[in-house]
Design an enzyme around this catalytic site. Structure first.
Site, PDB file in Angstrom:
ATOM      1  N   ASP A 288       0.878  -1.171   0.000  1.00 36.20           N
ATOM      2  CA  ASP A 288       0.000   0.000   0.000  1.00 36.20           C
ATOM      3  C   ASP A 288       0.917   1.224   0.000  1.00 36.20           C
ATOM      4  O   ASP A 288       1.584   1.497   0.996  1.00 36.20           O
ATOM      5  CB  ASP A 288      -0.896  -0.030   1.240  1.00 36.20           C
ATOM      6  CG  ASP A 288      -1.897   1.119   1.258  1.00 36.20           C
ATOM      7  OD1 ASP A 288      -1.656   2.122   0.545  1.00 36.20           O
ATOM      8  OD2 ASP A 288      -2.897   1.027   1.981  1.00 36.20           O
TER       9      ASP A 288
ATOM     10  N   ASP B 101      -7.883  -7.303  -0.236  1.00 34.99           N
ATOM     11  CA  ASP B 101      -7.694  -6.029   0.463  1.00 34.99           C
ATOM     12  C   ASP B 101      -8.589  -5.990   1.703  1.00 34.99           C
ATOM     13  O   ASP B 101      -9.709  -6.506   1.682  1.00 34.99           O
ATOM     14  CB  ASP B 101      -8.047  -4.863  -0.468  1.00 34.99           C
ATOM     15  CG  ASP B 101      -7.678  -3.519   0.161  1.00 34.99           C
ATOM     16  OD1 ASP B 101      -6.710  -3.470   0.941  1.00 34.99           O
ATOM     17  OD2 ASP B 101      -8.356  -2.514  -0.140  1.00 34.99           O
TER      18      ASP B 101
ATOM     19  N   TYR C 281       1.296  -1.726  15.908  1.00 37.38           N
ATOM     20  CA  TYR C 281       0.516  -1.606  14.686  1.00 37.38           C
ATOM     21  C   TYR C 281       1.110  -0.535  13.764  1.00 37.38           C
ATOM     22  O   TYR C 281       1.349   0.570  14.196  1.00 37.38           O
ATOM     23  CB  TYR C 281      -0.948  -1.251  14.995  1.00 37.38           C
ATOM     24  CG  TYR C 281      -1.646  -0.835  13.743  1.00 37.38           C
ATOM     25  CD1 TYR C 281      -1.869  -1.783  12.757  1.00 37.38           C
ATOM     26  CD2 TYR C 281      -1.972   0.492  13.489  1.00 37.38           C
ATOM     27  CE1 TYR C 281      -2.422  -1.419  11.554  1.00 37.38           C
ATOM     28  CE2 TYR C 281      -2.534   0.858  12.296  1.00 37.38           C
ATOM     29  CZ  TYR C 281      -2.754  -0.103  11.332  1.00 37.38           C
ATOM     30  OH  TYR C 281      -3.282   0.261  10.129  1.00 37.38           O
TER      31      TYR C 281
ATOM     32  N   LYS D 107      -0.529  -2.591   6.871  1.00 36.40           N
ATOM     33  CA  LYS D 107      -1.531  -3.620   6.606  1.00 36.40           C
ATOM     34  C   LYS D 107      -0.889  -4.888   6.071  1.00 36.40           C
ATOM     35  O   LYS D 107       0.153  -4.842   5.438  1.00 36.40           O
ATOM     36  CB  LYS D 107      -2.527  -3.107   5.564  1.00 36.40           C
ATOM     37  CG  LYS D 107      -3.026  -1.703   5.821  1.00 36.40           C
ATOM     38  CD  LYS D 107      -3.949  -1.636   7.000  1.00 36.40           C
ATOM     39  CE  LYS D 107      -4.337  -0.193   7.249  1.00 36.40           C
ATOM     40  NZ  LYS D 107      -5.090  -0.014   8.463  1.00 36.40           N
TER      41      LYS D 107
END
Ligand code: F6R
Ligand code: MG
Ligand code: MG
Length: 373
Positions: A13, A133, A230, A233
């Site tokens: 991404d 996705d 985090y 993705k």
């Protein structure tokens, strides 16, 4: 000596249009330009640039083997250049999956997702590429299990003698960073015990048991595990080989006749229904989803992708088909049911799996007010 050909599918991404919706044309053009130049120089033999939602997908076919530093660098430089362009255009989340700045020989662990497979070309080698996705690699455990291990899905397991010996699955434990190979049908229950835990165990490779023929390779990164928090993705990709003693293309696709639930969707923190779509619908909308999945069919031919008369790779957009209308309809029914539950589990992931959470802040804010119950 049969020819050895490598299929590399590397995705990232790099930034997208209108939030996390789609990779816009200017970024696809950067990839097209760089891969075209690499093909001219002879680094790769063939390529196809596409997108799954906000993920830029580089499908490359070459003879340099897996984890080739030059092929990985080509992908890395392309993602960096596309991310720079995204930044200039003020697109959303520019470079969001790029964790490090200096390339060190292998793109694995740097943010982008990688699925690679080196094959000895058979007389004819049909390939299915899966790219999703708004979900993570565990999303492919269920369909890969059904394709290679479930005789109710894959008729060939029962009636094709070449498949009678079953398949071997390499499963990664993404928490402990360990891997194990389990053989189906003999160890099917042990296999399900692991890969049913989709948030932790992921199928990375599948081989035909009788001759160790490579049949599938998936991306299995957990960016949060790499970065310790985090960051980006893990939208997954997989390469599956089909036909002639392997599951037929139709047996690879039949698990997607029905939708099923995967983790991801809005803010990477919800269960959502997978929606198989044609490439024109590979874009996420409602609640940043539902998680979309595309399947591309192609033939590997003499170290390249089989081309049409104009020299363009022939790509079948396999989910662009009414056969998957039912799954799409089911996906929207499940989506509406789950969204009616709002932020209540199990619509929302458990606290350990959420990409975003305010739970600790909420607890900190009200901790003085807790009394013994
Ligand atoms: C999920 C995803 C999106 C974003 C959401 C919020 O994988 O990419 O659902 O998490 O749109 O994004 P931010 O926090 O960037 O506004
Ligand atoms: Mg994004
Ligand atoms: Mg994405």
């Amino acid at each position: 000596m049969p020819r050895k050909t490598t299929i590399s599918l590397i995705k990232c991404d790099v930034g997208s249009l209108a939030g996390h919706y789609i990779v816009p044309q200017p970024l696809l053009s950067v990839a097209e330009k760089n891969l075209k130049a690499a093909a001219k120089e002879g680094l790769i033999n063939a390529y196809y640039v596409f997108n799954a939602g906000d993920d830029l997908q580089l499908l490359m076919v070459h003879e340099k083997g897996e984890s080739n530093p030059n092929v990985h660098k080509l992908a890395w430089d392309t993602f960096k250049e596309a991310a720079d362009k995204a930044l200039k255009l003020k697109l959303y989340g520019a470079g969001q999956d790029i964790l490090k700045t200096a390339f060190s020989g292998n793109i694995r662990g740097m943010g982008p997702g990688v699925a690679e497979m080196e094959i000895e070309e058979r007389g004819s080698d049909p390939i299915v590429v899966l790219a999703a996705d708004k979900t993570s690699a565990g999303a492919f455990n269920f369909p890969l299990f059904r394709t290679f291990a479930d005789p109710m899905n894959t008729a060939g397991l029962v009636i094709d003698p070449d498949m009678a010996g079953g398949f071997k699955f390499e499963v990664i434990d993404t928490m402990e960073n360990k891997k194990v190979v389990l053989k189906s049908p003999e160890e099917m229950y042990e296999l399900i015990a692991l890969i049913g835990t989709v948030q932790r165990y992921m199928i990375s490779h599948v081989w035909r048991a009788r001759d160790d023929l490579i049949c599938a390779a998936g991306s299995v990164t957990r960016l949060s595990q790499i970065a310790g928090k985090y960051v980006g993705k893990d939208d997954p990709v997989a390469i599956v080989r089909a036909q002639h003693g392997l599951p037929a293309v139709g047996e690879v696709l039949v698990p997607f006749m029905h939708s099923y639930l995967v983790e991801g969707w809005m803010r990477g923190s919800h269960w959502g229904p997978i929606m198989p779509v044609g490439m024109k619908d590979a874009k996420c909308t409602a609640f940043d989803g539902p998680p979309r999945l595309v399947a591309l069919g192609l033939q590997i031919a003499n170290g390249k992708i089989a081309c049409d008369d104009d020299g363009k790779p022939m790509i079948a957009d396999l989910f662009d088909d009414p056969a998957f209308d039912l799954a799409r309809r089911e996906a929207m029914e499940y989506a509406s049911m789950l969204r009616r539950m709002g932020e209540f589990e199990p619509a929302r992931l458990g606290p350990d799996e959420m990409e975003y959470t305010t739970l600790q802040q909420v607890l900190d804010k009200i901790k003085e007010r807790f009394k013994s119950a």
